[in-house]
Design an enzyme around this catalytic site. Structure first.
Site, PDB file in Angstrom:
ATOM      1  N   TYR A  32      25.517  33.553  21.597  1.00  0.00           N
ATOM      2  CA  TYR A  32      25.872  33.213  20.220  1.00  0.00           C
ATOM      3  C   TYR A  32      25.436  31.782  19.924  1.00  0.00           C
ATOM      4  O   TYR A  32      25.787  30.856  20.661  1.00  0.00           O
ATOM      5  CB  TYR A  32      27.383  33.339  20.022  1.00  0.00           C
ATOM      6  N   ASP A  74      21.865  24.837  24.189  1.00  0.00           N
ATOM      7  CA  ASP A  74      23.004  24.886  23.266  1.00  0.00           C
ATOM      8  C   ASP A  74      24.271  24.515  24.046  1.00  0.00           C
ATOM      9  O   ASP A  74      24.766  25.298  24.854  1.00  0.00           O
ATOM     10  CB  ASP A  74      23.133  26.291  22.684  1.00  0.00           C
ATOM     11  N   LYS A  91      31.944  21.087  18.044  1.00  0.00           N
ATOM     12  CA  LYS A  91      33.286  21.352  18.537  1.00  0.00           C
ATOM     13  C   LYS A  91      33.990  20.082  19.032  1.00  0.00           C
ATOM     14  O   LYS A  91      34.549  19.357  18.228  1.00  0.00           O
ATOM     15  CB  LYS A  91      33.263  22.468  19.583  1.00  0.00           C
TER      16      LYS A  91
END
Length: 394
Positions: free
Chosen positions: A145, A229, A256
């Protein structure tokens, strides 16, 4: 009346209002659990209280972003100090310089740009790679993802243009033979290979050392870029998970935990790779963002990262490793590394509600993310709740 039925009854008025103004009564697909999730009211440290008064230890942590849990006094103070003088400006601020310097030192990449989410960071990374290489093809791995932009979701998803698939190659996860064959055949077309070294949605299984090194060597051989990522995995090391593999990517995406609880994203890379964003350079790539690099987020994020030093990372990873070891010994299928664990169970929804009843908020896909306010008392509670839930669902 069961716990779940009682909670749903108590939250029915909120749900009825929600479905009238929000498609399906919710904004974030990742938070949905059938028939509908509870509603949070407040959080403090490692705990969250919902609208019914039920308290749960937060192992979701807004999908891994709240590394210090809720309402950390030092992070909140850093944000509050900025807000007395304004929240965002049509001018740059010193906050983005300070935070870029901190990230550069930690991650080991010299050049940075800020945005507002992990999705945006990945979008910017793909744009940077294509602008720098002059190539179009993005290679990524099935099941990972990388946000919700067109290039990184399944090409047969509703709303995705059919022509987009021509510029994206999706390969099986960790399949060295298929990857090498693709690079041999189309390496000169590849702008970048996008990889998450421990993808949550693909099972939270760390990449092997050999595969990580293969991606690095093949991208270098063919003049393509390697994008790692680290939106979720940045928490696993002082500069992210890639450092544990001993590799240096061309670009790293972050989000995040770097926002201190506020919306944040960032892209780090080699200076020459990010040069297309230089407004004084040739081949200039325009990239705005009204709230990108706003000082509230960056000061909160800077303090959060300062508090999350090497000692804090080591302690939290050890806590997570101990929890996961206990789960495996109890017969629970659990994967991950450090402070991130993924539970594997066929009854995902049933497991979520069982855990919630027992005072544990997990991710809707079984993700467990620890935060620094937690200690062994908390993980013992989490362990007992998970093990007993598995037994009840057997």
């Amino acid at each position: 009346m069961s716990f779940t039925d009682n909670l749903l009854s108590l939250t029915a008025p909120l749900r009825e209002r929600a479905v009238k103004v929000l498609p399906g009564g919710i904004t974030r697909s990742t938070l949905f659990v059938a028939p509908h999730p509870p509603y949070a009211v407040s959080g403090d440290g490692a705990w969250v209280t919902d609208s019914t008064g039920h308290r749960v230890i937060d192992c979701n942590n807004n999908y891994t972003s709240l590394i210090h849990g809720h309402n950390n006094p030092e992070v909140m103070a850093a944000a509050a100090a900025v807000m007395t003088g304004g929240t965002a400006f049509g001018l740059p601020t010193e906050a983005e310089i300070d935070f870029a310097e901190l990230l550069s030192q930690r991650v080991g990449l010299p050049s940075w740009r800020f945005c507002n989410s992990g999705t945006e960071a990945v979008m910017m990374a793909v744009r940077a790679a294509r602008a720098y290489t002059g190539r179009d093809l993005l290679v990524r791995f099935e099941g990972s993802y990388h946000g919700t932009s067109d290039a990184v979701v399944a090409s047969d998803s509703p709303g995705i243009p059919r022509g987009l698939a021509a510029d994206v190659a999706v390969l099986p996860q960790a399949d060295a033979e298929t990857f090498t064959a693709l690079m041999r055949r189309r390496g000169s077309d590849v702008a970048a290979v996008l990889i998450d070294l421990m993808p949550n949605r693909a099972g939270l299984v760390p990449a092997t050392q050999e595969f990580a090194e293969l991606v690095r060597s093949e991208t270098e051989r063919h003049g393509a870029l390697m994008i790692v990522d680290e939106v979720i995995t940045l928490r696993l090391g002082i500069g992210g998970l890639h450092q544990r593999y001993g590799i240096t990517p061309d670009l790293v995406t972050a989000a995040k935990i770097i926002g201190g609880g506020f919306p944040a994203g960032a892209l780090g890379g080699r200076a020459e790779v990010l040069e297309p964003f230089n407004p004084l350079g040739s081949g200039r790539v325009g990239w705005g963002g009204t709230f990108s690099a706003n000082p509230v987020t960056l000061r909160a994020g800077q303090r959060a990262m300062e508090l999350f030093d090497a000692a804090a990372i080591e302690r939290l990873n050890a806590l997570g490793d101990e929890l996961r070891q206990g789960l495996v010994q109890a017969g629970v299928t659990a994967t991950g590394f450090g402070s991130l664990t993924r539970l594997h169970h066929p009854q995902t929804t049933g497991l979520w509600w069982k855990l919630y009843e027992k005072g544990v908020l997990a991710g809707t896909n079984g993700l467990i993310a620890l935060s620094t306010p937690m200690d062994t008392t908390d993980t013992a509670h989490i362990l007992e709740a998970i093990v007993s839930s598995y037994k009840e669902l057997a």
